[in-house]
Design an enzyme around this catalytic site. Structure first.
Site: not given
Length: 536
Positions: A207, A307, A341, A516
């Site tokens: 994405n 993630e 996301c 992160e």
């Protein structure tokens, strides 16, 4: 290493990349892709671009299974598709397990020297990479738009963020601190020492291809690790161009290697390999994250930073300034055609302003989020079909399609000119519907009611994912009271997608493990040990 400005006469590391590199405007790229296909000397069968792995500082040839021929089969390559047209423009190799091991050996061989390279030198390497990406900003934006389907304007934003990733970590490593203590009642000094963790597997999604890939590469290199990276097979083009940047920047051979391929063959071989001693940094779907945990269950030494998906809520309280709330909620729902996301696709509005909000929101979306302008094509035919299936589900469940009717909103089963889906706003969605549970990851938003603050929090948290949330209110006490109860790793109040790169990025529940960013990335890419040293 030379200056940030590259030598304009520098030879290309791959003849294949040369044509793509010359397409630094959308007009040039479209003309190049529209020109007649011709059989190519690299065995590309008339495809405009056949991508190559980047291993040990140079571009590899075709996959070993096809190295002696000038033809290929569907099992060896994947077509690179322009989502805006639905037509193929290139080929992505499916890298075999043996070739993955070759890349990992190159990273392993490079680790000794790179891990002991002074931070000041590593910093200069990262700054040179950042400078070259910045210099070729439009080139990367053009190919990101063609390969992923996003608008050119959106692609430029993400190229800028890729530059920021390298610049940020290039300076972060110059200002690190450690902790030292004297053991009470003794003459023993204890202090923390960090060292690079080892070779990493870096796997990024389709994405935001360049931005999210560099979000992993930059800290990995900065903290002295080496890696083999695998971009999504659906969007590999800007990763291919980035390899040329690494070559021109003079990055030491093997410090960063890039292999292309699918998850089942290439990705699985990469995460399973015992040569990946540092860990795996992965961004993508929850199902793949679960599979990575299974594949590495017996390799306890690997650090996993996962993630994963998000089905994020936007809470709109009655005290908002309506126009601003509408703009923020629309951006959070439909930016990058909903393929982020962090998108707030579940919108919950307090009942007292529900009708006004729905009317203003749908009007704003109609005016400002049009296909071909602010909304791009969705990434692939497979994803187009997935999104369409959810719209059919909405139709069968009696949801209201605002502001158009269902027959006008549901796209055709077989698109003829690219994978375009107009933004869809759904109301009257049943509370138990999969539309409120599943990550659709497209230009589809639902709007539901709530009455009380507690109900709003319960609705927001009533999903297995917990990546992000948006809270729209002017009540300062509510900002904290609600914001601190939301089960989300990132909460935006009256804004969205604002990032400070030192803050922790990651989610709760099924949205992944680990964080992160800044010191949190240092935790991923370094080992910490405590030394105890007598003072006398």
């Amino acid at each position: 290493m030379g200056s940030i400005q590259e030598d304009a006469s520098a030879e290309f590391g791959s003849s294949i990349i040369q044509n793509a590199w010359s397409c630094d405007t959308l007009e040039k790229a479209e003309a190049f892709l529209a020109s007649p296909r011709q059989a190519s000397s690299d065995g590309g069968d008339g495809y405009k671009i056949r991508m190559q792995n980047y291993v040990g500082g140079s571009f590899a040839g075709s996959p070993s299974s096809a190295s002696s021929t000038t033809t290929t089969t569907a099992s060896q390559y994947i077509e690179a598709i322009n989502p805006k047209t639905g037509r193929a423009f290139g080929q992505v190799p499916i890298t075999s397990a043996d070739e993955v091991e070759q890349a990992l050996r190159a990273a392993t061989d490079a680790f000794g020297a790179w891990s002991t390279t002074p931070a000041t030198v590593r910093s200069k390497h990262l700054q040179r990479v950042a400078g070259l990406i910045q210099e070729h900003r439009e080139l990367f934006a053009v190919w990101e738009s063609i390969d992923q389907g996003k608008t050119l304007e959106r692609a430029r934003v993400e190229v800028d963020r890729a530059v920021s990733n390298f610049n940020y970590f290039s300076t972060f490593i110059l200002h690190q601190q450690t902790a030292a203590r004297v053991v009470d009642g003794s003459n023993i000094l204890t202090y923390e020492h960090r060292s690079p963790a080892g070779v990493f597997a870096l796997i990024s999604p389709w994405n935001m291809p360049l931005y999210l890939l560099t979000w992993k590469m930059a800290p990995c290199l900065a903290f002295g690790c080496t890696a083999v990276a695998k971009p999504s097979e659906v969007t590999s083009m800007t990763a291919f161009l980035l390899c040329e940047v690494f070559r021109r920047a003079g990055l030491p051979k093997g410090a960063m290697n890039v292999v292309f391929g699918d998850g089942a063959t290439t990705g699985s071989a990469l995460v399973r390999s015992p040569l990946v001693r540092g860990g795996v940094s992965f961004t993508g779907g929850t199902a793949t994250g679960i599979q990575i945990r299974r594949d590495t269950a017996d390799q306890i030494y690997k650090h996993l930073s996962l993630e994963l998906g998000g089905k994020n809520p936007t809470l709109v309280f009655e005290d908002v300034e309506l126009d601003k709330a509408v703009q923020t909620a629309a951006m959070a729902a439909f930016e990058n055609q909903g393929e982020i996301c962090l998108c707030g696709s579940r919108i919950y509005v307090q009942s007292s302003i529900y009708d006004k909000f729905v009317a203003a929101f749908t009007s704003y979306v109609q005016t400002n989020y049009k296909c071909g302008e602010r909304v791009g094509a969705v990434v692939s035919h497979q994803h187009y079909t997935k999104i369409r299936s959810y719209l059919l589900l909405a139709q069968s469940e009696g949801a209201s399609f605002s502001p158009t009717t269902s027959s006008e909103t549901i796209p055709p089963a077989d698109p003829s000119n690219g994978y375009w889906i107009d933004p869809v706003v759904l109301t009257d969605v049943p509370p138990t519907s999969r539309l409120l549970q599943d990550e659709i990851f497209g230009p589809v938003a639902t709007i539901s009611r709530f009455d009380t603050e507690d109900e709003a929090v319960a609705l927001a948290n009533g999903n297995p994912n917990g990546l992000a949330a948006v809270l729209l209110t002017r009540d300062g006490a509510r900002m904290r009271r609600v914001g601190e109860r939301l089960e989300a790793g990132l909460v935006w109040v009256n804004c969205w997608l604002v990032r400070e790169l030192g803050t922790p990025f990651g989610g709760m529940k099924s949205s992944g493990t680990g964080r992160e960013g800044g010191e949190y990335s240092r935790d991923v890419f370094t080992h910490v040990r405590t030394l105890h040293v007598p003072l006398q």
